[in-house]
Design an enzyme around this catalytic site. Structure first.
Site, PDB file in Angstrom:
ATOM      1  N   HIS A  14       0.864  -1.208   0.000  1.00 55.20           N
ATOM      2  CA  HIS A  14       0.000   0.000   0.000  1.00 55.20           C
ATOM      3  C   HIS A  14       0.888   1.241   0.000  1.00 55.20           C
ATOM      4  O   HIS A  14       1.493   1.569   1.015  1.00 55.20           O
ATOM      5  CB  HIS A  14      -0.901   0.018   1.243  1.00 55.20           C
ATOM      6  CG  HIS A  14      -1.789   1.226   1.332  1.00 55.20           C
ATOM      7  ND1 HIS A  14      -3.130   1.133   1.634  1.00 55.20           N
ATOM      8  CD2 HIS A  14      -1.560   2.551   1.157  1.00 55.20           C
ATOM      9  CE1 HIS A  14      -3.661   2.339   1.636  1.00 55.20           C
ATOM     10  NE2 HIS A  14      -2.726   3.226   1.363  1.00 55.20           N
ATOM     11  N   HIS A  16       1.343   5.468  -1.739  1.00 53.03           N
ATOM     12  CA  HIS A  16       0.914   6.597  -2.570  1.00 53.03           C
ATOM     13  C   HIS A  16       2.144   7.155  -3.271  1.00 53.03           C
ATOM     14  O   HIS A  16       3.034   7.700  -2.614  1.00 53.03           O
ATOM     15  CB  HIS A  16       0.273   7.689  -1.704  1.00 53.03           C
ATOM     16  CG  HIS A  16      -0.937   7.199  -0.973  1.00 53.03           C
ATOM     17  ND1 HIS A  16      -2.208   7.316  -1.478  1.00 53.03           N
ATOM     18  CD2 HIS A  16      -1.067   6.557   0.212  1.00 53.03           C
ATOM     19  CE1 HIS A  16      -3.078   6.774  -0.633  1.00 53.03           C
ATOM     20  NE2 HIS A  16      -2.407   6.304   0.404  1.00 53.03           N
ATOM     21  N   LYS A 100      -9.841  -0.601  -5.088  1.00 50.82           N
ATOM     22  CA  LYS A 100      -9.789   0.060  -3.786  1.00 50.82           C
ATOM     23  C   LYS A 100     -11.112   0.731  -3.439  1.00 50.82           C
ATOM     24  O   LYS A 100     -11.644   1.505  -4.237  1.00 50.82           O
ATOM     25  CB  LYS A 100      -8.679   1.120  -3.855  1.00 50.82           C
ATOM     26  CG  LYS A 100      -8.597   2.041  -2.656  1.00 50.82           C
ATOM     27  CD  LYS A 100      -7.966   1.356  -1.464  1.00 50.82           C
ATOM     28  CE  LYS A 100      -8.037   2.218  -0.226  1.00 50.82           C
ATOM     29  NZ  LYS A 100      -6.771   2.479   0.391  1.00 50.82           N
ATOM     30  N   HIS A 137     -10.246   1.056   2.616  1.00 52.31           N
ATOM     31  CA  HIS A 137     -10.002   2.088   3.626  1.00 52.31           C
ATOM     32  C   HIS A 137     -11.184   1.992   4.582  1.00 52.31           C
ATOM     33  O   HIS A 137     -12.280   2.437   4.258  1.00 52.31           O
ATOM     34  CB  HIS A 137      -9.910   3.477   2.978  1.00 52.31           C
ATOM     35  CG  HIS A 137      -9.586   4.547   3.977  1.00 52.31           C
ATOM     36  ND1 HIS A 137      -8.382   5.219   4.009  1.00 52.31           N
ATOM     37  CD2 HIS A 137     -10.304   5.031   5.024  1.00 52.31           C
ATOM     38  CE1 HIS A 137      -8.381   6.072   5.018  1.00 52.31           C
ATOM     39  NE2 HIS A 137      -9.530   5.987   5.648  1.00 52.31           N
ATOM     40  N   HIS A 175      -4.078  -0.605   6.229  1.00 49.34           N
ATOM     41  CA  HIS A 175      -3.534   0.246   7.301  1.00 49.34           C
ATOM     42  C   HIS A 175      -4.405   0.213   8.561  1.00 49.34           C
ATOM     43  O   HIS A 175      -4.927   1.227   8.995  1.00 49.34           O
ATOM     44  CB  HIS A 175      -3.294   1.682   6.831  1.00 49.34           C
ATOM     45  CG  HIS A 175      -4.376   2.275   5.967  1.00 49.34           C
ATOM     46  ND1 HIS A 175      -5.693   2.313   6.344  1.00 49.34           N
ATOM     47  CD2 HIS A 175      -4.324   2.864   4.761  1.00 49.34           C
ATOM     48  CE1 HIS A 175      -6.397   2.897   5.394  1.00 49.34           C
ATOM     49  NE2 HIS A 175      -5.587   3.238   4.416  1.00 49.34           N
ATOM     50  N   ASP A 248       1.654   2.694   3.532  1.00 55.60           N
ATOM     51  CA  ASP A 248       0.785   3.868   3.392  1.00 55.60           C
ATOM     52  C   ASP A 248       1.615   5.149   3.344  1.00 55.60           C
ATOM     53  O   ASP A 248       1.179   6.197   3.806  1.00 55.60           O
ATOM     54  CB  ASP A 248      -0.269   3.951   4.506  1.00 55.60           C
ATOM     55  CG  ASP A 248      -1.382   4.926   4.155  1.00 55.60           C
ATOM     56  OD1 ASP A 248      -1.524   5.299   2.972  1.00 55.60           O
ATOM     57  OD2 ASP A 248      -2.101   5.344   5.082  1.00 55.60           O
TER      58      ASP A 248
HETATM   59  C1  NCD Z   1      -3.461   9.263   2.183  1.00 52.50           C
HETATM   60  C2  NCD Z   1      -3.047  10.291   1.133  1.00 52.50           C
HETATM   61  O1  NCD Z   1      -2.457  11.310   1.494  1.00 52.50           O
HETATM   62  O2  NCD Z   1      -3.302  10.059  -0.068  1.00 52.50           O
HETATM   63  N1  NCD Z   1      -3.372   9.858   3.470  1.00 52.50           N
HETATM   64  C3  NCD Z   1      -3.225   9.212   4.630  1.00 52.50           C
HETATM   65  O3  NCD Z   1      -3.307   9.857   5.681  1.00 52.50           O
HETATM   66  N2  NCD Z   1      -2.980   7.928   4.690  1.00 52.50           N
HETATM   67  C4  NCD Z   1      -4.815   8.729   1.888  1.00 52.50           C
HETATM   68  C5  NCD Z   1      -5.142   7.474   2.645  1.00 52.50           C
HETATM   69  O4  NCD Z   1      -4.577   6.415   2.399  1.00 52.50           O
HETATM   70  O5  NCD Z   1      -5.996   7.524   3.528  1.00 52.50           O
HETATM   71 ZN    ZN Z   2      -3.173   5.179   1.864  1.00 49.66          ZN
END
Ligand code: NCD
Ligand code: ZN
Length: 345
Positions: A14, A16, A100, A137, A175, A248
């Site tokens: 996971h 971003h 997702k 999520h 997460h 995450d």
């Molecule tokens: C994530 C993001 O910034 O894209 N932020 C986070 O706090 N984890 C989004 C998410 O996974 O909830």
């Molecule tokens: Zn995330």
């Protein structure tokens, strides 16, 4: 005392990676340590088609430095009424690994998320049939529910019925932050698993208020009480194959974190495996790090284990207070601390 640690190369289930200049700045941090990563689709606009995911995958591959071998595993952002054929086709073409579920308005860039899980039931039916994992999520967005209770309430109000209605659907509860989630996953069938971040293993909710407001410890789902952190540490380090690594890592420019209405997200990719190693060592479970980081995830997803290995050395490793990125800076997790392990190769 162990001075060096060799592990099968881990994967991040996971992450971003963002897009554009930010993608260019952060891609290598993940690709250096991890062979593969499940890439979140919450771009603006979100990745909802196989064509968009394939194009995004190309941009990620182009952003990673030539010497690094890295495979982005793409996900589809589920929206109300999404066409199941698009998911099935994208999965068959090897573009979508998973899909997702963001409840609408639960977190960063989730405005297009699902307003009622029943609106994606045809998609879930198809995913169950073809063995495509659903990534969740898991937070309700009901503003009358306390923010610290939103994960536990999600289990009761939504997750239990999804699991009952699609008993063979593969689900990753992403997460996780609570003992409630740990217990739920443990008590469910083998098709239900969870990822755990380095930060939810390291901090409890006090970190956000230590000596003042601390926006760099703010992420969603928000960190919970100490008893939850302890449950997560036992789950991660206990050897149970239902729990595996998912950072995450969620980079945000420093000025968007240190502001009114600051963004949720912690950038933990640069020292991710070092951060997990610290937790496993503190729990006397360094021998179980490899299972959590490199074996449980691929087995759940039905993918081969990575053939190569990485090494960590016991070296005092200072974490920079800020990392330059996209014309600004990002404050990484553990900024200003010294970690005991260093990823070497
Ligand atoms: C994530 C993001 O910034 O894209 N932020 C986070 O706090 N984890 C989004 C998410 O996974 O909830
Ligand atoms: Zn995330």
């Amino acid at each position: 005392m162990t001075v060096s640690l060799t592990l099968r190369r881990p994967d991040d289930w996971h992450v971003h990676l963002r897009d554009g200049q930010m993608l260019a700045a952060v891609a290598d941090a993940t690709a250096r340590q991890f062979a593969r990563a499940i890439v979140m689709p919450n771009l603006k606009p979100p990745v909802t088609t196989a064509a968009a995911a394939a194009a995004y995958r190309d941009r990620i591959r182009a952003a990673v430095s030539p010497g690094l071998k890295f495979e982005p595993l793409m996900t589809c952002y589920l929206v109300d009424g999404i066409d199941s054929d698009e998911l099935v086709r994208g999965h068959a073409q090897g573009i979508f690994t998973a899909a997702k579920l963001y409840p609408a308005h639960a977190t960063t860039n989730s405005a297009h998320g699902v307003t009622d899980v029943r609106h994606i039931y045809p998609a879930l039916e198809a995913m169950q049939r073809i063995g495509m994992p659903l990534l969740i999520h898991g937070e309700v967005t009901d503003h009358t529910v306390d923010i610290f209770d939103r994960e536990a309430v999600f289990i009761e109000r939504i997750l239990k019925s999804v699991v009952a209605d699609f008993p063979a659907l593969k689900i990753v509860f992403e997460h996780i932050t609570t003992k409630d989630a740990v217990d739920f996953v443990r008590d469910s069938g083998p098709n239900i698993a969870a990822t755990i971040t380095p930060h939810h293993l390291a901090i409890n909710r006090n970190a956000m208020f230590e000596g003042g407001m601390r926006p760099h410890f703010y992420c969603l789902p928000v960190a919970k009480r100490e008893l939850h952190r302890q449950a997560l540490r036992q789950a991660a380090t206990g050897g149970d194959p239902k729990f595996f690594l998912g950072t995450d890592s969620a980079p945000h420019a420093v000025e968007t974190k240190e502001s009114d209405c600051g963004c949720a997200g912690i950038y933990c990719a640069p020292l991710a495996i070092e951060s997990y190693a610290r937790v496993f060592e503190e729990e006397g479970a360094l021998d179980r790090l490899e299972g959590f980081a490199s074996e449980h995830g691929p087995r759940f997803y039905g993918l081969p284990l990575n053939p190569d290995f990485i090494t960590l050395e016991r070296v005092a490793t200072p974490v920079p207070p800020r990392i330059p990125a996209a014309g600004t800076e990002i404050v990484p997790f553990h900024a200003g601390e010294v970690l005991d392990w260093r990823f070497v190769a």
